[in-house]
Design a protein around this motif. Structure first.
Motif, mmCIF file in Angstrom:
data_model
loop_
_atom_site.group_PDB
_atom_site.id
_atom_site.type_symbol
_atom_site.label_atom_id
_atom_site.label_comp_id
_atom_site.label_asym_id
_atom_site.label_seq_id
_atom_site.Cartn_x
_atom_site.Cartn_y
_atom_site.Cartn_z
ATOM 1 N N LEU A 168 82.486 31.884 20.181
ATOM 2 C CA LEU A 168 81.750 31.790 21.202
ATOM 3 C C LEU A 168 81.203 32.874 22.037
ATOM 4 O O LEU A 168 79.803 32.518 22.509
ATOM 5 C CB LEU A 168 82.553 30.672 22.822
ATOM 6 N N LEU A 183 78.006 33.750 19.787
ATOM 7 C CA LEU A 183 77.273 32.640 19.736
ATOM 8 C C LEU A 183 76.102 33.080 21.395
ATOM 9 O O LEU A 183 74.990 33.281 21.315
ATOM 10 C CB LEU A 183 77.783 31.533 20.282
ATOM 11 N N PHE A 184 77.440 33.449 22.345
ATOM 12 C CA PHE A 184 76.349 34.216 23.452
ATOM 13 C C PHE A 184 75.466 34.989 23.479
ATOM 14 O O PHE A 184 74.601 34.650 24.196
ATOM 15 C CB PHE A 184 77.620 34.014 24.843
ATOM 16 N N HIS A 208 72.970 34.175 21.454
ATOM 17 C CA HIS A 208 72.283 33.654 21.512
ATOM 18 C C HIS A 208 71.160 33.152 23.016
ATOM 19 O O HIS A 208 70.058 32.094 23.165
ATOM 20 C CB HIS A 208 72.025 31.812 21.442
ATOM 21 N N GLU A 209 71.961 33.414 23.888
ATOM 22 C CA GLU A 209 72.094 32.850 25.141
ATOM 23 C C GLU A 209 70.325 33.624 25.367
ATOM 24 O O GLU A 209 69.873 32.432 26.495
ATOM 25 C CB GLU A 209 72.662 33.860 26.327
ATOM 26 N N THR A 239 74.801 24.155 28.420
ATOM 27 C CA THR A 239 74.622 24.187 26.350
ATOM 28 C C THR A 239 75.521 24.823 25.846
ATOM 29 O O THR A 239 76.287 24.114 25.351
ATOM 30 C CB THR A 239 73.614 24.741 25.874
ATOM 31 N N PHE A 240 75.910 25.890 26.780
ATOM 32 C CA PHE A 240 77.138 26.537 26.000
ATOM 33 C C PHE A 240 78.427 26.399 26.353
ATOM 34 O O PHE A 240 79.914 26.450 25.962
ATOM 35 C CB PHE A 240 76.961 27.992 26.496
ATOM 36 N N THR A 241 78.440 24.814 27.390
ATOM 37 C CA THR A 241 79.718 24.570 27.708
ATOM 38 C C THR A 241 80.072 23.636 26.608
ATOM 39 O O THR A 241 81.218 23.219 26.225
ATOM 40 C CB THR A 241 79.519 23.819 29.338
ATOM 41 N N ALA A 291 78.773 23.760 23.639
ATOM 42 C CA ALA A 291 79.095 24.440 22.507
ATOM 43 C C ALA A 291 80.082 24.968 22.101
ATOM 44 O O ALA A 291 81.416 24.450 21.705
ATOM 45 C CB ALA A 291 78.521 26.293 22.282
ATOM 46 N N TRP A 292 81.525 24.697 23.674
ATOM 47 C CA TRP A 292 82.913 25.444 23.718
ATOM 48 C C TRP A 292 83.564 24.199 23.383
ATOM 49 O O TRP A 292 84.084 24.017 22.229
ATOM 50 C CB TRP A 292 83.105 26.221 24.746
ATOM 51 N N LEU A 326 71.688 24.549 18.547
ATOM 52 C CA LEU A 326 71.977 25.155 20.793
ATOM 53 C C LEU A 326 71.175 24.758 21.184
ATOM 54 O O LEU A 326 70.592 24.140 22.396
ATOM 55 C CB LEU A 326 72.377 26.770 20.588
#
Length: 183
Positions: A6, A9-10, A13-14, A38-40, A42-43, A57
């Motif tokens: 994660l 990814l963050f 791509h954040e 979105t990242f939540t 993804a997690w 994403l």
């Protein structure tokens, strides 16, 4: 592990996810909320995130923003039902000031699917393969839809230029008639 995946990814791509959201939400706070959600997601689905994560994403961000918009529309409807029209509401992303240029005005009149596709290419600088992965369609389908959307945008722009020509010609005729009348 999942945490380091994660974090990767963050970091990778954040900024792109946030930029995507900023161009599609009425306020920066809404964009930040969409990126965080979105990242939540993804997690929660870390095992389903493909190696080529950006299209995935952005697809998630697209759905999060659509949900935000629906929620906002429900709140607006509720406020109207409660007789509170005096509350200020954010301007929708499609509300474009004509002074911002003919392309944006023409784009605002197009179907939401066409707008999104053209924005993915022009604003987000995504290639057709990435757009296909994001939308869950083939590269060929992206190419066809993009070709048609560009054609419709051109038609919208031509309508505007025809209206401007007609308006200018009418003004010239009126001015000519006034000039003759004065002389």
């Amino acid at each position: 592990g999942a945490v380091s995946r994660l974090e990767e990814l963050f970091e990778a791509h954040e900024r792109r996810v946030l930029a995507y959201a900023l161009r599609r939400t009425p306020t920066p706070a809404d964009a930040e909320d969409a990126a965080a959600e979105t990242f939540t997601i993804a997690w929660r689905k870390i095992d389903q995130v493909p190696d080529d994560a950006l299209p995935w994403l952005l697809g998630v961000a697209r759905r999060v923003i659509a949900n935000q918009r629906r929620g906002s529309q429900r709140r607006s409807w509720l406020f109207e039902k409660l007789g509170r029209q005096g509350l200020s509401e954010p301007i929708s992303p499609g509300a474009i000031d004509p002074g911002e240029g003919p392309a944006l005005v023409a784009l605002a009149r197009m179907r939401p699917d066409d707008q999104e596709l053209l924005r993915l290419v022009a604003w987000d600088e995504l290639d057709q393969r990435t757009i296909g992965l994001m939308l869950g369609i083939s590269v060929n389908a992206v190419a066809i839809r993009l070709h048609r959307a560009r054609g419709r945008l051109k038609e919208e722009l031509l309508k505007d230029s025809a209206a401007i020509r007609t308006s200018t010609e009418a003004k010239g005729t009126i001015n000519g008639a006034l000039q003759e009348h004065v002389e």
